[in-house]
Scaffold this motif. Structure first.
Motif, PDB file in Angstrom:
ATOM      1  N   ALA A  16      10.721  14.238  -2.974  1.00 53.97           N
ATOM      2  CA  ALA A  16      10.766  13.791  -1.582  1.00 53.97           C
ATOM      3  C   ALA A  16      11.913  12.822  -1.330  1.00 53.97           C
ATOM      4  CB  ALA A  16       9.444  13.133  -1.206  1.00 53.97           C
ATOM      5  N   GLY A  17      12.355  12.126  -2.372  1.00 54.09           N
ATOM      6  CA  GLY A  17      13.483  11.219  -2.230  1.00 54.09           C
ATOM      7  C   GLY A  17      13.111   9.763  -2.042  1.00 54.09           C
ATOM      8  N   ALA A  22       7.094  10.630  -0.172  1.00 53.70           N
ATOM      9  CA  ALA A  22       6.111  11.226  -1.076  1.00 53.70           C
ATOM     10  C   ALA A  22       4.696  10.944  -0.588  1.00 53.70           C
ATOM     11  CB  ALA A  22       6.307  10.684  -2.491  1.00 53.70           C
ATOM     12  N   ALA A  23       4.456   9.723  -0.115  1.00 57.98           N
ATOM     13  CA  ALA A  23       3.135   9.371   0.398  1.00 57.98           C
ATOM     14  C   ALA A  23       2.767  10.241   1.594  1.00 57.98           C
ATOM     15  CB  ALA A  23       3.107   7.890   0.777  1.00 57.98           C
ATOM     16  N   ASP A  27      -0.281  12.745   1.746  1.00 56.38           N
ATOM     17  CA  ASP A  27      -1.282  12.279   2.715  1.00 56.38           C
ATOM     18  C   ASP A  27      -2.111  11.133   2.146  1.00 56.38           C
ATOM     19  OD1 ASP A  27      -2.498  12.228   5.190  1.00 56.38           O
ATOM     20  OD2 ASP A  27      -4.047  13.684   4.637  1.00 56.38           O
ATOM     21  N   VAL A  28      -1.408  10.182   1.530  1.00 54.61           N
ATOM     22  CA  VAL A  28      -2.059   8.971   1.011  1.00 54.61           C
ATOM     23  C   VAL A  28      -1.219   7.768   1.432  1.00 54.61           C
ATOM     24  CG1 VAL A  28      -3.060  10.159  -0.983  1.00 54.61           C
ATOM     25  CG2 VAL A  28      -0.811   9.071  -1.201  1.00 54.61           C
ATOM     26  N   ALA A  29      -1.761   6.585   1.244  1.00 51.91           N
ATOM     27  CA  ALA A  29      -1.028   5.373   1.598  1.00 51.91           C
ATOM     28  C   ALA A  29       0.161   5.162   0.668  1.00 51.91           C
ATOM     29  CB  ALA A  29      -1.964   4.168   1.527  1.00 51.91           C
ATOM     30  N   LYS A  30       1.220   4.554   1.209  1.00 47.99           N
ATOM     31  CA  LYS A  30       2.412   4.262   0.417  1.00 47.99           C
ATOM     32  C   LYS A  30       2.066   3.375  -0.780  1.00 47.99           C
ATOM     33  CE  LYS A  30       6.910   1.956   0.732  1.00 47.99           C
ATOM     34  NZ  LYS A  30       7.852   1.242   1.640  1.00 47.99           N
ATOM     35  N   SER A  31       1.120   2.453  -0.587  1.00 50.72           N
ATOM     36  CA  SER A  31       0.739   1.540  -1.666  1.00 50.72           C
ATOM     37  C   SER A  31       0.129   2.289  -2.851  1.00 50.72           C
ATOM     38  CB  SER A  31      -0.249   0.495  -1.149  1.00 50.72           C
ATOM     39  OG  SER A  31      -1.424   1.125  -0.624  1.00 50.72           O
TER      40      SER A  31
END
Length: 307
Positions: A16-17, A22-23, A27-31
């Motif tokens: 994704a770069g 990527a998050a 479909d999840v949180a960046k954290s």
């Protein structure tokens, strides 16, 4: 720590770069993605990315780990398919390194035929005559034209490869036809330069004795098809595998020379690392190629008709 989930997150970041992209794809949180990457780097004891405020670039360790991660995750997916409702079908990616000319002329039609039976296989082909590092570059296998395979690799012989010395009738009419290897020094020679000895040709007589013949190349190139076409145009004498020149030999555009001699024992091999688990899709593909090319290769039939 869930190694496979962390590995999957790492692969998604690379593809994704960024962690944010990527998050979004996962479909999840960046954290969550950031935490998985941190856990993975701490477990491995290395940094996988060079981080700046604008971008993330793989380190050398990250590049190697990415190639291996892609393959491991693909094998997990294949194992799931093998025990699911998709049992009996092949799915997944095959990354294959192939020689340029042999790949275009002979592997292309074979792969098309293979995909008719196994349409869910996805091929990633690298057409290049260089010798790739299979593990470091993430290849499932490579097709190589060689005399003896590397001892650190497992090799399956697919087909014999016979070299042919030839020139156009126009060139031979203009410059004469060599009757012995020694006479080659008086001729214009077209040379494949991705070999260690481009200033001489290794020729064997009927008794198997080596005649190391020095030549003076008038043209060097890293592509056999280019050299073949130059020979057809009358530029000189060329020594190439029969699979490159067989059509020109059949229609008389090139004439074989010094037919009482031969030029070493070459073969096409399917090669993969000893440490590499041989997946079902690799095994089935190699078996297919072995059966397709078994016996006398069609590209050498013209040589036997001329004897």
């Amino acid at each position: 720590m869930d190694r496979f989930e962390n590995m999957n997150a790492f692969v998604r970041i690379v593809e994704a770069g960024s962690i944010s992209a990527a998050a979004d794809r996962m479909d999840v949180a960046k954290s969550v993605v950031s935490r998985r990457l941190k856990e993975l780097e701490e477990h491995l004891g290395v940094e996988l990315f060079h981080r700046t405020t604008r971008q993330m670039n793989l380190t050398d360790s990250g590049r190697v780990f990415y190639q291996q991660s892609v393959r491991i995750l693909a094998d997990i997916l294949e194992a799931e398919h093998a025990t699911s409702q998709f049992h009996g079908t092949l799915k997944g990616n095959l990354k294959v390194a192939v020689p340029h000319s042999f790949g275009l002329m002979h592997l292309g039609p074979a792969i098309t035929e293979f995909l008719q039976t196994h349409p869910d296989i996805e091929f990633d082909l690298d057409f290049d005559d260089r010798q790739v590092d299979l593990l470091a570059e993430g290849f499932d296998l490579a097709i190589r034209i060689a005399s003896l395979p590397d001892s650190s690799l497992i090799a399956r012989r697919l087909a014999p490869i016979q070299a042919v010395m030839c020139a156009s009738p126009a060139y031979l009419e203009r410059m004469g036809t060599p009757q012995t290897p020694e006479e080659l020094s008086e001729h214009r020679c077209l040379v494949y330069n991705l070999v260690s000895h481009s200033d001489h040709w290794q020729i064997y007589d009927a008794a198997g004795e080596l005649i190391k013949t020095r030549i003076t190349p008038c043209l060097r190139a890293s592509n056999g098809e280019f050299l073949r076409d130059a020979a057809v145009d009358g530029m000189g004498i060329v020594l190439l595998p029969a699979f490159i020149v067989y059509r020109e030999l059949e229609r008389g555009a090139l004439t074989p020379l010094l037919t009482g001699y031969h030029y070493g024992q070459l073969a096409a091999y399917a090669i993969y690392p000893q440490t590499r688990y041989l997946s079902q899709r690799v095994r089935v593909f190699v078996d297919f190629l072995s059966q397709r090319f078994e016996g006398m290769p069609y590209w050498e039939a013209c040589l036997h008709r001329q004897k």
